[in-house]
Design a protein around this motif. Structure first.
Motif, PDB file in Angstrom:
ATOM      1  N   THR A 107      -6.385  -3.153  -4.588  1.00 25.19           N
ATOM      2  CA  THR A 107      -5.830  -2.633  -3.324  1.00 25.19           C
ATOM      3  C   THR A 107      -5.679  -1.111  -3.454  1.00 25.19           C
ATOM      4  N   PRO A 108      -5.629  -0.411  -2.316  1.00 20.53           N
ATOM      5  CA  PRO A 108      -5.342   1.024  -2.419  1.00 20.53           C
ATOM      6  C   PRO A 108      -3.861   1.223  -2.703  1.00 20.53           C
ATOM      7  N   GLY A 109      -3.508   1.303  -3.946  1.00 21.00           N
ATOM      8  CA  GLY A 109      -2.118   1.465  -4.379  1.00 21.00           C
ATOM      9  C   GLY A 109      -1.280   0.223  -4.129  1.00 21.00           C
ATOM     10  N   GLY A 110       0.012   0.354  -4.443  1.00 24.21           N
ATOM     11  CA  GLY A 110       0.931  -0.740  -4.166  1.00 24.21           C
ATOM     12  C   GLY A 110       1.051  -0.958  -2.659  1.00 24.21           C
ATOM     13  N   THR A 111       0.888   0.116  -1.907  1.00 23.49           N
ATOM     14  CA  THR A 111       0.992   0.026  -0.444  1.00 23.49           C
ATOM     15  C   THR A 111       0.010  -1.005   0.105  1.00 23.49           C
ATOM     16  N   GLY A 112      -1.208  -0.963  -0.385  1.00 23.64           N
ATOM     17  CA  GLY A 112      -2.220  -1.916   0.082  1.00 23.64           C
ATOM     18  C   GLY A 112      -1.836  -3.350  -0.259  1.00 23.64           C
ATOM     19  N   ALA A 113      -1.234  -3.522  -1.434  1.00 24.13           N
ATOM     20  CA  ALA A 113      -0.822  -4.867  -1.853  1.00 24.13           C
ATOM     21  C   ALA A 113       0.293  -5.391  -0.939  1.00 24.13           C
ATOM     22  N   ILE A 114       1.186  -4.500  -0.568  1.00 25.66           N
ATOM     23  CA  ILE A 114       2.298  -4.896   0.308  1.00 25.66           C
ATOM     24  C   ILE A 114       1.742  -5.264   1.688  1.00 25.66           C
ATOM     25  N   ARG A 115       0.868  -4.419   2.170  1.00 19.79           N
ATOM     26  CA  ARG A 115       0.280  -4.654   3.491  1.00 19.79           C
ATOM     27  C   ARG A 115      -0.490  -5.986   3.539  1.00 19.79           C
ATOM     28  N   PRO A 137       8.661   2.813   4.050  1.00 22.06           N
ATOM     29  CA  PRO A 137       7.325   2.333   4.442  1.00 22.06           C
ATOM     30  C   PRO A 137       7.199   0.808   4.558  1.00 22.06           C
ATOM     31  N   TYR A 138       8.128   0.034   3.959  1.00 24.07           N
ATOM     32  CA  TYR A 138       8.061  -1.427   4.191  1.00 24.07           C
ATOM     33  C   TYR A 138       8.112  -1.694   5.700  1.00 24.07           C
ATOM     34  N   SER A 139       8.985  -0.944   6.376  1.00 21.19           N
ATOM     35  CA  SER A 139       9.132  -1.157   7.806  1.00 21.19           C
ATOM     36  C   SER A 139       7.899  -0.651   8.568  1.00 21.19           C
ATOM     37  N   LEU A 184      10.906  -7.913  -3.065  1.00 19.80           N
ATOM     38  CA  LEU A 184      11.865  -7.620  -4.138  1.00 19.80           C
ATOM     39  C   LEU A 184      11.297  -6.443  -4.927  1.00 19.80           C
ATOM     40  N   ASN A 185      11.942  -5.309  -4.862  1.00 21.38           N
ATOM     41  CA  ASN A 185      11.445  -4.133  -5.581  1.00 21.38           C
ATOM     42  C   ASN A 185      12.291  -3.951  -6.842  1.00 21.38           C
ATOM     43  N   THR A 186      11.710  -4.314  -7.953  1.00 26.36           N
ATOM     44  CA  THR A 186      12.409  -4.250  -9.232  1.00 26.36           C
ATOM     45  C   THR A 186      11.378  -4.173 -10.339  1.00 26.36           C
ATOM     46  N   HIS A 189      14.476   0.035  -8.766  1.00 31.53           N
ATOM     47  CA  HIS A 189      14.317  -0.020  -7.307  1.00 31.53           C
ATOM     48  C   HIS A 189      14.354   1.362  -6.649  1.00 31.53           C
ATOM     49  N   ASN A 190      13.467   1.524  -5.687  1.00 34.55           N
ATOM     50  CA  ASN A 190      13.509   2.695  -4.814  1.00 34.55           C
ATOM     51  C   ASN A 190      14.248   2.268  -3.542  1.00 34.55           C
ATOM     52  N   PRO A 191      15.388   2.810  -3.186  1.00 35.85           N
ATOM     53  CA  PRO A 191      15.941   4.092  -3.610  1.00 35.85           C
ATOM     54  C   PRO A 191      17.123   4.046  -4.581  1.00 35.85           C
ATOM     55  N   VAL A 223       6.802  -9.204  -5.287  1.00 34.77           N
ATOM     56  CA  VAL A 223       7.546  -8.439  -6.287  1.00 34.77           C
ATOM     57  C   VAL A 223       6.858  -7.078  -6.462  1.00 34.77           C
ATOM     58  N   ASP A 224       7.508  -6.068  -5.919  1.00 35.19           N
ATOM     59  CA  ASP A 224       6.962  -4.710  -5.938  1.00 35.19           C
ATOM     60  C   ASP A 224       7.402  -4.043  -7.236  1.00 35.19           C
ATOM     61  N   VAL A 225       6.457  -3.938  -8.183  1.00 36.32           N
ATOM     62  CA  VAL A 225       6.794  -3.389  -9.511  1.00 36.32           C
ATOM     63  C   VAL A 225       6.283  -1.955  -9.679  1.00 36.32           C
ATOM     64  N   ALA A 226       6.338  -1.190  -8.577  1.00 39.36           N
ATOM     65  CA  ALA A 226       5.787   0.177  -8.606  1.00 39.36           C
ATOM     66  C   ALA A 226       6.372   1.034  -9.732  1.00 39.36           C
ATOM     67  N   TYR A 227       7.614   0.717 -10.156  1.00 37.10           N
ATOM     68  CA  TYR A 227       8.279   1.571 -11.151  1.00 37.10           C
ATOM     69  C   TYR A 227       8.440   0.890 -12.516  1.00 37.10           C
ATOM     70  N   VAL A 228       7.722  -0.207 -12.734  1.00 29.38           N
ATOM     71  CA  VAL A 228       7.938  -1.002 -13.955  1.00 29.38           C
ATOM     72  C   VAL A 228       7.692  -0.196 -15.233  1.00 29.38           C
ATOM     73  N   TYR A 257       1.183  -4.200  -7.943  1.00 30.88           N
ATOM     74  CA  TYR A 257       1.147  -3.248  -9.060  1.00 30.88           C
ATOM     75  C   TYR A 257       0.388  -1.988  -8.638  1.00 30.88           C
ATOM     76  N   SER A 258       0.910  -0.848  -9.046  1.00 35.26           N
ATOM     77  CA  SER A 258       0.340   0.419  -8.589  1.00 35.26           C
ATOM     78  C   SER A 258      -0.059   1.307  -9.762  1.00 35.26           C
ATOM     79  N   LEU A 259      -1.189   1.964  -9.641  1.00 34.93           N
ATOM     80  CA  LEU A 259      -1.594   2.923 -10.680  1.00 34.93           C
ATOM     81  C   LEU A 259      -1.072   4.328 -10.379  1.00 34.93           C
ATOM     82  N   SER A 260      -0.424   4.488  -9.211  1.00 35.15           N
ATOM     83  CA  SER A 260      -0.002   5.832  -8.791  1.00 35.15           C
ATOM     84  C   SER A 260       0.863   6.504  -9.843  1.00 35.15           C
ATOM     85  N   LYS A 261       1.942   5.829 -10.225  1.00 34.34           N
ATOM     86  CA  LYS A 261       2.859   6.429 -11.197  1.00 34.34           C
ATOM     87  C   LYS A 261       2.453   6.088 -12.622  1.00 34.34           C
ATOM     88  N   SER A 262       2.107   4.817 -12.840  1.00 32.46           N
ATOM     89  CA  SER A 262       1.840   4.358 -14.204  1.00 32.46           C
ATOM     90  C   SER A 262       0.697   5.119 -14.865  1.00 32.46           C
TER      91      SER A 262
HETATM   92  N1  PLP Z   1       6.732   0.564  -3.608  1.00 28.90           N
HETATM   93  C1  PLP Z   1       7.645   1.506  -3.691  1.00 28.90           C
HETATM   94  C2  PLP Z   1       9.068   1.102  -3.675  1.00 28.90           C
HETATM   95  C3  PLP Z   1       7.289   2.851  -3.785  1.00 28.90           C
HETATM   96  O1  PLP Z   1       8.237   3.780  -3.859  1.00 28.90           O
HETATM   97  C4  PLP Z   1       5.917   3.189  -3.811  1.00 28.90           C
HETATM   98  C5  PLP Z   1       5.517   4.589  -3.877  1.00 28.90           C
HETATM   99  O2  PLP Z   1       6.238   5.522  -3.706  1.00 28.90           O
HETATM  100  C6  PLP Z   1       4.987   2.143  -3.721  1.00 28.90           C
HETATM  101  C7  PLP Z   1       5.434   0.849  -3.629  1.00 28.90           C
HETATM  102  C8  PLP Z   1       3.520   2.285  -3.716  1.00 28.90           C
HETATM  103  O3  PLP Z   1       2.938   3.452  -3.870  1.00 28.90           O
HETATM  104  P1  PLP Z   1       1.355   3.549  -3.920  1.00 28.90           P
HETATM  105  O4  PLP Z   1       0.825   3.007  -2.652  1.00 28.90           O
HETATM  106  O5  PLP Z   1       1.080   4.988  -4.110  1.00 28.90           O
HETATM  107  O6  PLP Z   1       0.917   2.728  -5.079  1.00 28.90           O
END
Ligand code: PLP
Length: 414
Positions: A107-115, A137-139, A184-186, A189-191, A223-228, A257-262
């Motif tokens: 997916t394009p980042g975690g965002t794509g996976a959520i979408r 952005p979830y909303s 579940l973002n863990t 968690h952001n924020p 399970v959004d593990v963007a910060y794992v 899972y996202s490669l953005s930060k990791s």
């Molecule tokens: N989930 C949370 C909570 C985030 O803060 C972010 C990025 O800031 C993402 C997912 C996904 O980011 P990306 O689409 O860049 O992988």
């Protein structure tokens, strides 16, 4: 009725300007006018070094430089290259080997996976559940595909996971819809920086199981593990995965899972959605429907990012180098968070229960007014529904030590 001349709002609430972008812009203007030493820009959601430069893993850059033209010019298969699929499962799970059927889709980042998860595991008009402190952005994602976000209260009055609120929302929503996606973002968690404990997970899973004893009801735990990889020990923070095995087949787990930060590939837009299920047919179906959605939105994903991750996982030495470089930065981030938490405790600034990660949150009334008052003192944070988000990812440990006192001083004047 929308005020658009040509566009259709389609029930979406679309702000003219992204809030975080706008505040960040103001911070930049103040830096230009008054000097960097007069401004604390705690709005940015990327990891910066102590001088304010984006942290970029040099070991990843080396791999990128060695890619062949085919690696970035050619299309990738819709669901991802086979090597990438193998590599990203390892990246997401670490040394854990799931005792479940798993399939992964690029997916394009975690965002794509959520979408893609919301699109394929809820119906139009459905409500998607997440906590009251949540990543905005979830909303956006939910609205954009004609769903909406509903929240439960994350913490009780003792600052523990509010399982009663979670349970009542799950029951309420499954009373009016057949399926429920729960985000579940863990960990980290952001924020808020909160990480679910094992006990929190036991509560979540027992509530989910009780709510789906009727086989016509379905739950998808996204399970959004963007910060794992930035919470602390990478293996320790992956210890919740085994709890997600052996769930009834009408509870599906999807890991975003996202490669953005990791892998510091924010701009390369890469990640994956990985399912865990006790039934093979459900995993096969996941692959089919999610690939279809990919084709219908972004088509295939960034091949260069896939080639990069595949190369890293094909070479043990290289993987060790990337991991150790990231661990160094993770340590820096964890120290910043702990420094902020300690200083907040010392001066008596209330923060939302915090464990680790990019952000700390401060509960307050009228967050917009609080944010503006802070800006006058050169402190830029992001106002949320229930408070302010401070990015410890974008400020130094020294600033983290001093900031709580400055924030408290301003909040007292409101
Ligand atoms: N989930 C949370 C909570 C985030 O803060 C972010 C990025 O800031 C993402 C997912 C996904 O980011 P990306 O689409 O860049 O992988």
């Amino acid at each position: 009725m929308s005020n658009y001349k040509m566009a259709e709002a389609n029930n979406r609430v679309i702000p003219v300007e992204d809030k975080i972008f706008g505040i960040n812009q103001k911070a930049k203007e103040m830096i230009a006018k008054e000097g960097a030493d007069k401004v604390v820009n705690a709005t940015i959601g990327s990891l910066l070094d102590d001088d304010g430069n984006l942290v970029i893993l040099s070991s990843v850059v080396e791999v990128l430089k060695g890619l062949t033209p085919i690696d970035y010019a050619d299309y990738a298969p819709i669901s991802g290259t086979p090597d990438f699929i193998k590599a990203i499962k390892k990246a997401a799970f670490g040394s854990y080997v799931p005792k479940a059927y798993t399939e992964a889709i690029a997916t394009p980042g975690g965002t794509g996976a959520i979408r893609n998860t919301i699109q394929n595991y809820s119906k139009r008009g459905d409500k998607v559940l997440t906590s009251d402190w949540f990543w905005a952005p979830y909303s956006t994602i939910a609205q954009d595909i004609e769903r909406s976000i509903v929240t439960y209260t994350l913490f009780d009055e003792n600052g523990s996971f509010n399982s009663a609120s979670f349970e009542s929302k799950v029951k309420e929503l499954l009373g009016s819809q057949d399926g429920l996606v729960i985000i579940l973002n863990t960990p980290a968690h952001n924020p808020t920086g909160y990480s679910f404990t094992k006990d929190d997970w036991y509560s979540i899973l027992s509530i989910a199981k009780a709510a789906t004893t009727d086989p016509t009801k379905k739950i998808t735990l996204l399970v959004d593990v963007a910060y794992v990889d930035y919470a602390g020990d990478e293996e320790e923070y992956r210890k919740f995965y085994p709890l997600l095995e052996d769930l009834p087949s009408n509870i599906l787990v999807v890991i975003a899972y996202s490669l953005s930060k990791s892998y510091t590939m924010y701009g390369m837009r890469s990640g994956a959605m990985i399912c865990m299920t006790s039934e093979k047919e459900i995993a096969d179906e996941f692959k089919t429907v999610c690939s279809f959605s990919s084709r219908g939105t972004w088509s295939n994903c960034n091949r260069a990012a896939m080639a990069t991750l595949s190369s890293i996982y094909a070479d043990e030495e290289l993987l060790a180098k990337v991991t150790s470089e990231r661990q160094g930065y993770c340590k820096m981030l964890v120290q910043r968070g702990k420094a902020f938490q300690k200083a907040a405790n010392e001066v008596g600034l209330e923060i939302v229960p915090f464990d680790a990660g990019f952000f700390v949150s401060i509960p307050c009334d009228n967050p917009d007014a609080a944010g503006e008052a802070l800006q006058k003192e050169g402190i830029f944070a992001v106002p949320l529904g229930k408070g302010l988000r401070v990015s410890v990812a974008s400020i130094s440990e020294e600033v983290c030590k001093k900031l709580p006192a400055s924030i408290l001083k301003v909040l007292k004047t409101i």
